[in-house]
Design a protein around this motif. Structure first.
Motif, PDB file in Angstrom:
ATOM      1  N   GLY A 130      34.709  43.497  35.651  1.00 36.10           N
ATOM      2  CA  GLY A 130      33.686  42.460  35.590  1.00 36.10           C
ATOM      3  C   GLY A 130      34.006  41.354  36.578  1.00 36.10           C
ATOM      4  O   GLY A 130      34.351  41.608  37.731  1.00 36.10           O
ATOM      5  N   GLY A 131      33.911  40.110  36.122  1.00 30.99           N
ATOM      6  CA  GLY A 131      34.186  38.974  36.983  1.00 30.99           C
ATOM      7  C   GLY A 131      35.372  38.163  36.506  1.00 30.99           C
ATOM      8  O   GLY A 131      35.829  38.310  35.375  1.00 30.99           O
ATOM      9  N   VAL A 132      35.888  37.319  37.393  1.00 36.26           N
ATOM     10  CA  VAL A 132      36.945  36.364  37.052  1.00 36.26           C
ATOM     11  C   VAL A 132      36.293  34.993  37.042  1.00 36.26           C
ATOM     12  O   VAL A 132      35.859  34.488  38.090  1.00 36.26           O
ATOM     13  CB  VAL A 132      38.097  36.415  38.072  1.00 36.26           C
ATOM     14  N   LYS A 133      36.210  34.404  35.862  1.00 35.12           N
ATOM     15  CA  LYS A 133      35.470  33.163  35.694  1.00 35.12           C
ATOM     16  C   LYS A 133      36.421  32.079  35.220  1.00 35.12           C
ATOM     17  O   LYS A 133      36.885  32.094  34.074  1.00 35.12           O
ATOM     18  CB  LYS A 133      34.313  33.373  34.703  1.00 35.12           C
ATOM     19  N   ALA A 134      36.722  31.142  36.126  1.00 37.11           N
ATOM     20  CA  ALA A 134      37.714  30.107  35.837  1.00 37.11           C
ATOM     21  C   ALA A 134      37.444  28.890  36.707  1.00 37.11           C
ATOM     22  O   ALA A 134      36.820  28.999  37.776  1.00 37.11           O
ATOM     23  CB  ALA A 134      39.121  30.631  36.099  1.00 37.11           C
ATOM     24  N   ARG A 135      37.913  27.750  36.258  1.00 41.69           N
ATOM     25  CA  ARG A 135      37.841  26.549  37.090  1.00 41.69           C
ATOM     26  C   ARG A 135      38.806  26.640  38.257  1.00 41.69           C
ATOM     27  O   ARG A 135      38.530  26.133  39.335  1.00 41.69           O
ATOM     28  CB  ARG A 135      38.159  25.308  36.251  1.00 41.69           C
ATOM     29  N   LEU A 136      39.947  27.304  38.029  1.00 37.96           N
ATOM     30  CA  LEU A 136      40.939  27.457  39.097  1.00 37.96           C
ATOM     31  C   LEU A 136      41.595  28.821  38.997  1.00 37.96           C
ATOM     32  O   LEU A 136      42.146  29.180  37.959  1.00 37.96           O
ATOM     33  CB  LEU A 136      42.011  26.357  38.997  1.00 37.96           C
ATOM     34  N   VAL A 137      41.516  29.580  40.089  1.00 38.37           N
ATOM     35  CA  VAL A 137      42.257  30.832  40.239  1.00 38.37           C
ATOM     36  C   VAL A 137      43.177  30.642  41.428  1.00 38.37           C
ATOM     37  O   VAL A 137      42.722  30.394  42.552  1.00 38.37           O
ATOM     38  CB  VAL A 137      41.332  32.035  40.486  1.00 38.37           C
ATOM     39  N   THR A 138      44.483  30.759  41.207  1.00 37.58           N
ATOM     40  CA  THR A 138      45.431  30.531  42.286  1.00 37.58           C
ATOM     41  C   THR A 138      46.648  31.437  42.105  1.00 37.58           C
ATOM     42  O   THR A 138      46.738  32.184  41.138  1.00 37.58           O
ATOM     43  CB  THR A 138      45.857  29.046  42.349  1.00 37.58           C
ATOM     44  N   GLY A 139      47.571  31.360  43.038  1.00 43.21           N
ATOM     45  CA  GLY A 139      48.786  32.169  42.984  1.00 43.21           C
ATOM     46  C   GLY A 139      48.831  33.164  44.116  1.00 43.21           C
ATOM     47  O   GLY A 139      49.006  32.804  45.276  1.00 43.21           O
TER      48      GLY A 139
END
Length: 256
Positions: free
Chosen positions: A167-176
């Motif tokens: 599906g999707g990645v739904k976040a305010r911040l995706v990092t790393g």
């Protein structure tokens, strides 16, 4: 600390004799759907069953729970060693869900997995959505995660951990580590050295990362009072998240 029987009283257990190796292998064949990383999750699960059968001592249990499972907290590690957990239905953890790489663990959830925070280093397969109220951390590079629904949390962090999201990645911040999280739907990834990451993280977490903050070199036009993060220390981050602290400033719930 509660025993496994008290933690998940309705689960069938290999150690207790209510599960056999043949039954477990049949369950794995029926329920493990992942094809990611050449089916590493299934291979690891079968390997653990073989090791458990060959062992004369209870070096880790195999648990099977049918139906929705609600727990206050779930940590698969040395004290209450669960090597393989199969939940037919949703798994809801009110606090922290944390699986293990050393010793290795395999978790398969045929529904959705919801928790306050998720820290995963082992093998994790979720057929529904993977949702955290605060943070999801994908750590270490020896295992993998496959999610057939969405990954949803205010903060999602990856550190060399292979993650496939159908599906999707739904976040305010995706990092790393951007290379190791793949999703069908596009999502915004921000490099940890980007100033926006520092601006989004909570002040308490920034204090933890004090040694990883760098000011601009003399002569640069950037604001010298706004240091940037050279690299996030994943162990410091995990320790912070374990305490139930939100990684982001003014973190809002990711929904259900």
């Amino acid at each position: 600390m509660a025993t496994l029987e008290r933690l998940i009283p309705k689960a069938r257990s290999f150690n207790a004799g209510s599960l056999t190796a043949e039954t477990v292998l049949a369950l794995l064949k029926k329920h493990v759907r992942g094809k990611f990383a050449q089916s590493s999750t299934l291979r690891s699960a079968k390997r653990f069953v073989e090791q458990r059968v060959a062992s004369n001592r209870a070096s880790g249990d195999i648990l099977h729970h049918k139906g929705r499972l609600v727990l206050d907290e779930l940590s698969l590690g040395r004290r209450m060693r669960i090597g393989l957990l199969l939940v037919e239905g949703d798994l809801v953890v009110k606090g922290r869900y944390e699986d293990s790489l050393d010793p290795e663990s395999v978790v398969v959830v045929t529904g959705s997995l919801r928790a306050g925070e998720v820290i995963t280093r082992g093998f994790l397969e979720v057929h529904g959505n993977l949702v955290a109220e605060r943070s999801i951390l994908f750590l270490d590079n020896d295992a993998c995660c496959e999610v057939f629904g969405d990954v949803r949390a205010p903060f999602v962090y990856t550190n060399y951990h292979a993650v496939k999201v159908h599906g999707g990645v739904k976040a305010r911040l995706v990092t790393g580590d951007a290379k190791h999280i793949r999703s069908t739907e596009k999502h915004t990834f921000i490099e940890e050295t980007d100033r926006r990451v520092r601006d989004l993280l909570s002040p308490k977490l920034l204090k933890v990362f004090a040694d990883e903050l760098f000011e601009d070199e003399e002569g640069d036009e950037e604001d010298p009072d706004a240091p940037w993060i050279d690299a996030i220390d994943s162990e410091k981050l995990a320790a912070f998240v374990r305490r139930g602290q939100p990684a982001l400033a003014n973190t809002a719930s990711s929904g259900s």
